[in-house]
Scaffold this active site. Structure first.
Site, short mmCIF file in Angstrom:
data_model
loop_
_atom_site.label_atom_id
_atom_site.label_comp_id
_atom_site.label_asym_id
_atom_site.label_seq_id
_atom_site.Cartn_x
_atom_site.Cartn_y
_atom_site.Cartn_z
N VAL A 1 158.59 -27.30 -10.14
CA VAL A 1 157.35 -26.62 -10.56
C VAL A 1 157.55 -25.72 -11.78
O VAL A 1 156.58 -25.24 -12.35
CB VAL A 1 156.71 -25.80 -9.42
CG1 VAL A 1 156.23 -26.71 -8.31
CG2 VAL A 1 157.66 -24.74 -8.90
N SER B 1 151.69 -14.86 1.72
CA SER B 1 152.56 -14.19 2.70
C SER B 1 151.99 -12.81 3.00
O SER B 1 151.32 -12.21 2.15
CB SER B 1 153.97 -14.03 2.12
OG SER B 1 154.77 -13.21 2.94
N TYR C 1 159.16 -11.29 -5.03
CA TYR C 1 158.48 -12.15 -4.05
C TYR C 1 157.10 -11.58 -3.69
O TYR C 1 156.09 -12.28 -3.75
CB TYR C 1 159.36 -12.27 -2.80
CG TYR C 1 158.83 -13.18 -1.73
CD1 TYR C 1 158.98 -14.56 -1.81
CD2 TYR C 1 158.16 -12.67 -0.60
CE1 TYR C 1 158.50 -15.40 -0.83
CE2 TYR C 1 157.68 -13.49 0.38
CZ TYR C 1 157.85 -14.86 0.27
OH TYR C 1 157.36 -15.70 1.25
N SER D 1 154.64 -11.88 -6.49
CA SER D 1 154.14 -13.26 -6.66
C SER D 1 153.13 -13.60 -5.56
O SER D 1 152.12 -14.26 -5.82
CB SER D 1 155.30 -14.27 -6.64
OG SER D 1 155.87 -14.39 -5.34
N LYS D 2 153.36 -13.14 -4.34
CA LYS D 2 152.46 -13.47 -3.23
C LYS D 2 151.14 -12.70 -3.35
O LYS D 2 150.07 -13.22 -3.02
CB LYS D 2 153.15 -13.20 -1.90
CG LYS D 2 154.37 -14.09 -1.65
CD LYS D 2 153.98 -15.57 -1.63
CE LYS D 2 155.15 -16.48 -1.31
NZ LYS D 2 154.75 -17.89 -1.28
N1 LIG Z 1 159.49 -18.84 6.23
C1 LIG Z 1 158.83 -17.69 6.22
O1 LIG Z 1 159.12 -16.76 6.99
C2 LIG Z 1 157.63 -17.52 5.30
C3 LIG Z 1 156.81 -16.39 5.49
C4 LIG Z 1 155.72 -16.20 4.66
C5 LIG Z 1 155.44 -17.12 3.65
N2 LIG Z 1 156.26 -18.20 3.50
C6 LIG Z 1 155.94 -19.11 2.40
O2 LIG Z 1 155.78 -20.42 2.89
C7 LIG Z 1 156.06 -21.35 1.83
C8 LIG Z 1 157.00 -22.41 2.36
O3 LIG Z 1 158.25 -21.79 2.66
P1 LIG Z 1 159.21 -22.31 3.83
O4 LIG Z 1 159.42 -21.17 4.74
O5 LIG Z 1 158.69 -23.58 4.34
O6 LIG Z 1 160.56 -22.48 3.01
P2 LIG Z 1 161.38 -23.80 2.62
O7 LIG Z 1 162.50 -23.31 1.81
O8 LIG Z 1 161.66 -24.60 3.86
O9 LIG Z 1 160.35 -24.65 1.73
C9 LIG Z 1 160.13 -24.37 0.38
C10 LIG Z 1 160.02 -25.69 -0.38
O10 LIG Z 1 159.85 -25.40 -1.78
C11 LIG Z 1 160.68 -26.32 -2.50
N3 LIG Z 1 160.99 -25.77 -3.82
C12 LIG Z 1 161.77 -24.71 -4.11
N4 LIG Z 1 161.87 -24.55 -5.44
C13 LIG Z 1 161.12 -25.56 -5.99
C14 LIG Z 1 160.83 -25.94 -7.33
N5 LIG Z 1 161.34 -25.27 -8.39
N6 LIG Z 1 160.02 -27.01 -7.54
C15 LIG Z 1 159.52 -27.71 -6.50
N7 LIG Z 1 159.77 -27.40 -5.20
C16 LIG Z 1 160.57 -26.33 -4.96
C17 LIG Z 1 161.92 -26.48 -1.63
O11 LIG Z 1 162.68 -27.63 -1.97
C18 LIG Z 1 161.29 -26.55 -0.24
O12 LIG Z 1 160.97 -27.87 0.11
C19 LIG Z 1 156.66 -20.53 0.69
O13 LIG Z 1 155.68 -20.29 -0.28
C20 LIG Z 1 157.04 -19.24 1.37
O14 LIG Z 1 157.05 -18.16 0.47
C21 LIG Z 1 157.35 -18.43 4.29
#
Ligand SMILES: NC(=O)c1ccc[n+]([C@@H]2O[C@H](COP(=O)([O-])OP(=O)(O)OC[C@H]3O[C@@H](n4cnc5c(N)ncnc54)[C@H](O)[C@@H]3O)[C@@H](O)[C@H]2O)c1
Length: 259
Positions: free
Chosen positions: A66, A145, A158, A161-162
């Site tokens: 991205v 988030s 982070y 951005s959120k």
């Molecule tokens: N896990 C948590 O506790 C949590 C809490 C709040 C919000 N979130 C948000 O949920 C969303 C998903 O996170 P997750 O927990 O599933 O983590 P994750 O790391 O399992 O998934 C993130 C995905 O983004 C992809 N990614 C990273 N950099 C990239 C790039 N440059 N180009 C394309 N793809 C890229 C990764 O390969 C991965 O598949 C994120 O936006 C995260 O901030 C997660």
């Protein structure tokens, strides 16, 4: 939810190879959508697409970093050619680079903003332009988030951005309402994915003590909210962030975590 809520619809899921994005891809496919999964992690993405639809007729994978905005914008054309004009765009891509404020580097700040926010802005813009041109509505959903609403002492980039994604849902909702395009966000608390792996036992305990439900979300629980926002079930909802956070933002202090 998850039977035929997205029948006849096509979705692009960016960041869909793992975690929350993967759960969304699984659920959207089960809800009868055609799904283009895009991610930087080609191995996991291909495995997922094969598992969901080995024929490639309803689910496909595209490698996409991205940070490359041309590649992000090209996804919309590719989806149209291979699966149909996308009706739904889901941006689940996200990374976290924890650092105390006094040690935050420009490089890490830029990286987090590029992956978490800049990619989202121009993905949604490319999709919205296509939808407006096609004269049809659609639904744009990001995964933000609770970190965009309340602050931690090492999540400055982070959280910023959120907070940007939460605002983006509002500003796109205002600009795109005349075209029948809705924009919303899901704001998780802690979710059981790889992103939690960096937490120490003390940090995990601290996080649970801020979660009245005393557990992390399963990725599917976040995907259910994303499906609601993507589908016609939320036809009068726009500009909102739904916090699926186990009660975290409702809590004033802490709860006792059983040992
Ligand atoms: N896990 C948590 O506790 C949590 C809490 C709040 C919000 N979130 C948000 O949920 C969303 C998903 O996170 P997750 O927990 O599933 O983590 P994750 O790391 O399992 O998934 C993130 C995905 O983004 C992809 N990614 C990273 N950099 C990239 C790039 N440059 N180009 C394309 N793809 C890229 C990764 O390969 C991965 O598949 C994120 O936006 C995260 O901030 C997660």
């Amino acid at each position: 939810m998850g039977s035929n809520e997205l029948e006849g619809q096509t979705a692009i899921i960016l960041g869909g190879a793992n975690g929350v994005g993967m759960a969304c891809a699984e659920l959207f496919a089960r809800a009868d959508a055609r799904v283009l999964v895009a991610d930087i992690d080609a191995e996991s993405g291909r495995r997922l697409a094969d598992r969901l639809d080995a024929s490639g007729q309803r689910v496909r994978f595209a490698t996409c970093d991205v940070r490359d905005l041309d590649a992000v914008q090209a996804l919309v054309d590719r989806c149209e050619v291979e699966l149909g004009v996308p009706d739904v765009g889901l941006y689940a891509t996200g990374i976290i680079k924890p650092a105390p404020f006094l040690d935050l580097t420009v490089t890490d700040f830029d990286l987090v903003m590029d992956v978490n926010l800049r990619g989202a802005v121009f993905f949604f813009q490319a999709l919205a332009r296509r939808l407006v041109k096609a004269g049809r509505g659609g639904s744009l959903v990001s995964i933000s988030s609770v970190g965009g609403q309340v602050a931690g002492d090492s999540t400055h980039a982070y959280g910023t951005s959120k907070a940007g994604l939460i605002h983006l849902a509002k500003s796109m909702a205002v600009s795109l309402a005349p075209y029948g395009i809705r924009a919303n966000s899901v704001g998780p608390g802690g979710v059981a994915t790889a992103m939690q792996a960096h937490l120490s036992p003390e940090e995990r305990h601290a996080s649970l003590s801020r979660t009245p439900m005393l557990r992390l979300a399963r990725p599917e629980e976040i995907a259910q909210v994303a499906l609601f926002l993507a589908s016609e079930a939320s036809s009068y909802v726009t500009g909102q962030t739904i916090f699926a956070d186990g009660g975290r933002l409702a809590l004033h202090r802490t709860v006792k975590v059983p040992q």
